[in-house]
Design a protein around this motif. Structure first.
Motif, mmCIF file in Angstrom:
data_model
loop_
_atom_site.group_PDB
_atom_site.id
_atom_site.type_symbol
_atom_site.label_atom_id
_atom_site.label_comp_id
_atom_site.label_asym_id
_atom_site.label_seq_id
_atom_site.Cartn_x
_atom_site.Cartn_y
_atom_site.Cartn_z
ATOM 1 N N ILE A 1 0.830 -1.206 0.000
ATOM 2 C CA ILE A 1 0.000 0.000 0.000
ATOM 3 C C ILE A 1 0.861 1.252 0.000
ATOM 4 C CG2 ILE A 1 -1.698 1.316 1.266
ATOM 5 C CD1 ILE A 1 -2.546 -1.272 2.625
ATOM 6 N N ALA A 2 1.807 1.283 0.919
ATOM 7 C CA ALA A 2 2.639 2.473 1.089
ATOM 8 C C ALA A 2 3.969 2.076 1.700
ATOM 9 C CB ALA A 2 1.934 3.492 1.998
ATOM 10 N N ALA A 3 4.998 2.818 1.369
ATOM 11 C CA ALA A 3 6.316 2.561 1.949
ATOM 12 C C ALA A 3 7.085 3.866 2.020
ATOM 13 C CB ALA A 3 7.080 1.521 1.141
ATOM 14 N N ILE A 4 8.105 3.870 2.861
ATOM 15 C CA ILE A 4 8.872 5.088 3.081
ATOM 16 C C ILE A 4 10.307 4.707 3.425
ATOM 17 C CG2 ILE A 4 8.314 5.173 5.555
ATOM 18 C CD1 ILE A 4 7.983 8.225 5.220
ATOM 19 N N TYR A 5 11.245 5.563 3.063
ATOM 20 C CA TYR A 5 12.628 5.341 3.426
ATOM 21 C C TYR A 5 12.723 5.351 4.951
ATOM 22 C CZ TYR A 5 17.605 6.264 4.069
ATOM 23 O OH TYR A 5 18.909 6.218 4.476
ATOM 24 N N ALA A 6 13.376 4.371 5.524
ATOM 25 C CA ALA A 6 13.404 4.222 6.972
ATOM 26 C C ALA A 6 14.098 5.391 7.667
ATOM 27 C CB ALA A 6 14.085 2.910 7.347
ATOM 28 N N GLY A 7 14.960 6.088 6.947
ATOM 29 C CA GLY A 7 15.592 7.267 7.520
ATOM 30 C C GLY A 7 14.734 8.501 7.407
ATOM 31 N N GLY B 1 11.339 10.185 4.730
ATOM 32 C CA GLY B 1 11.138 10.802 3.424
ATOM 33 C C GLY B 1 10.931 9.809 2.303
ATOM 34 N N ASN B 2 10.695 10.389 1.111
ATOM 35 C CA ASN B 2 10.529 9.601 -0.115
ATOM 36 C C ASN B 2 9.449 8.534 -0.033
ATOM 37 O OD1 ASN B 2 12.644 10.969 -1.520
ATOM 38 N ND2 ASN B 2 14.108 9.796 -0.329
ATOM 39 N N PRO B 3 8.251 8.863 0.408
ATOM 40 C CA PRO B 3 7.198 7.858 0.445
ATOM 41 C C PRO B 3 6.703 7.531 -0.961
ATOM 42 C CG PRO B 3 6.283 9.997 0.973
ATOM 43 C CD PRO B 3 7.768 10.186 0.863
ATOM 44 N N TYR B 4 6.159 6.331 -1.104
ATOM 45 C CA TYR B 4 5.483 5.975 -2.350
ATOM 46 C C TYR B 4 4.272 5.128 -2.012
ATOM 47 C CZ TYR B 4 8.449 1.727 -2.046
ATOM 48 O OH TYR B 4 9.108 0.596 -1.632
ATOM 49 N N TYR B 5 3.337 5.094 -2.963
ATOM 50 C CA TYR B 5 2.043 4.474 -2.712
ATOM 51 C C TYR B 5 1.637 3.600 -3.886
ATOM 52 C CZ TYR B 5 1.959 8.150 0.790
ATOM 53 O OH TYR B 5 2.276 8.974 1.843
ATOM 54 N N ALA C 1 13.968 1.160 -2.640
ATOM 55 C CA ALA C 1 13.826 1.309 -4.086
ATOM 56 C C ALA C 1 12.411 1.804 -4.335
ATOM 57 C CB ALA C 1 14.067 -0.018 -4.800
ATOM 58 N N ARG C 2 12.309 2.998 -4.815
ATOM 59 C CA ARG C 2 10.996 3.632 -4.982
ATOM 60 C C ARG C 2 10.094 2.765 -5.854
ATOM 61 N NH1 ARG C 2 9.002 8.472 -3.796
ATOM 62 N NH2 ARG C 2 7.156 9.162 -4.927
ATOM 63 N N GLY C 3 8.914 2.480 -5.332
ATOM 64 C CA GLY C 3 7.939 1.689 -6.071
ATOM 65 C C GLY C 3 8.043 0.188 -5.863
ATOM 66 N N SER C 4 9.042 -0.266 -5.121
ATOM 67 C CA SER C 4 9.247 -1.705 -4.958
ATOM 68 C C SER C 4 8.501 -2.234 -3.740
ATOM 69 C CB SER C 4 10.731 -2.007 -4.809
ATOM 70 O OG SER C 4 10.922 -3.365 -4.453
ATOM 71 N N TRP C 5 7.804 -3.361 -3.951
ATOM 72 C CA TRP C 5 7.118 -4.048 -2.872
ATOM 73 C C TRP C 5 7.792 -5.393 -2.558
ATOM 74 C CZ3 TRP C 5 4.349 -0.458 -0.964
ATOM 75 C CH2 TRP C 5 3.709 0.473 -1.787
ATOM 76 N N ARG C 6 8.960 -5.590 -3.122
ATOM 77 C CA ARG C 6 9.660 -6.860 -2.958
ATOM 78 C C ARG C 6 10.681 -6.807 -1.838
ATOM 79 N NH1 ARG C 6 11.962 -8.749 -8.622
ATOM 80 N NH2 ARG C 6 12.556 -10.461 -7.265
#
Length: 122
Positions: free
Chosen positions: A47-53, A55-59, A102-107
């Motif tokens: 659904i959504a992810a973000i750089y652990a440090g 910023g840079n969220p993607y959905y 990796a932006r957009g990656s769900w793997r």
């Protein structure tokens, strides 16, 4: 070892909102933190992810515009705000972590929480 514990699920009516929270322990200053869901009879989807440090969220395309992911470094949580809930959003929602971003990656997410149930009624 990374451990993740979700909270905030529950039963809501269609059109409502929920804020899910995932408490993170262990070394996660790098990599990605994400939210996934799995509805009955369906595959798990990101659904959504973000750089652990930070910023840079993607959905995901299916949820973009109805969700927002955020980090609270003081509380060590990654949060998911879901708006305009629909019955089709009924699912178990899990948070997860992986070592890379990796932006957009769900793997390649390797650490998972147990999940929290969200049920939406019409």
């Amino acid at each position: 070892q990374v451990q993740l514990v979700e909270s905030g699920g529950g039963s809501v009516q269609a059109g409502g909102s929920l804020r899910l929270s995932c408490r993170v322990s262990g070394s996660t200053n790098t990599g990605s933190l994400g939210w996934f869901r799995q509805a009955p009879g369906k595959e798990r989807e990101g659904i959504a992810a973000i750089y652990a440090g930070g910023g840079n969220p993607y959905y995901s395309d299916s949820m973009a515009g109805r969700v927002a992911i955020s980090l609270d470094n003081a509380k060590r949580t990654v949060n998911l705000q879901i708006y305009s809930l629909e019955p089709e959003d009924t699912a178990v929602y899990c948070c997860a972590w992986k070592r890379t971003y990796a932006r957009g990656s769900w793997r390649d997410f390797v650490s998972w929480g147990q999940g929290t149930q969200v049920s939406v009624s019409s």
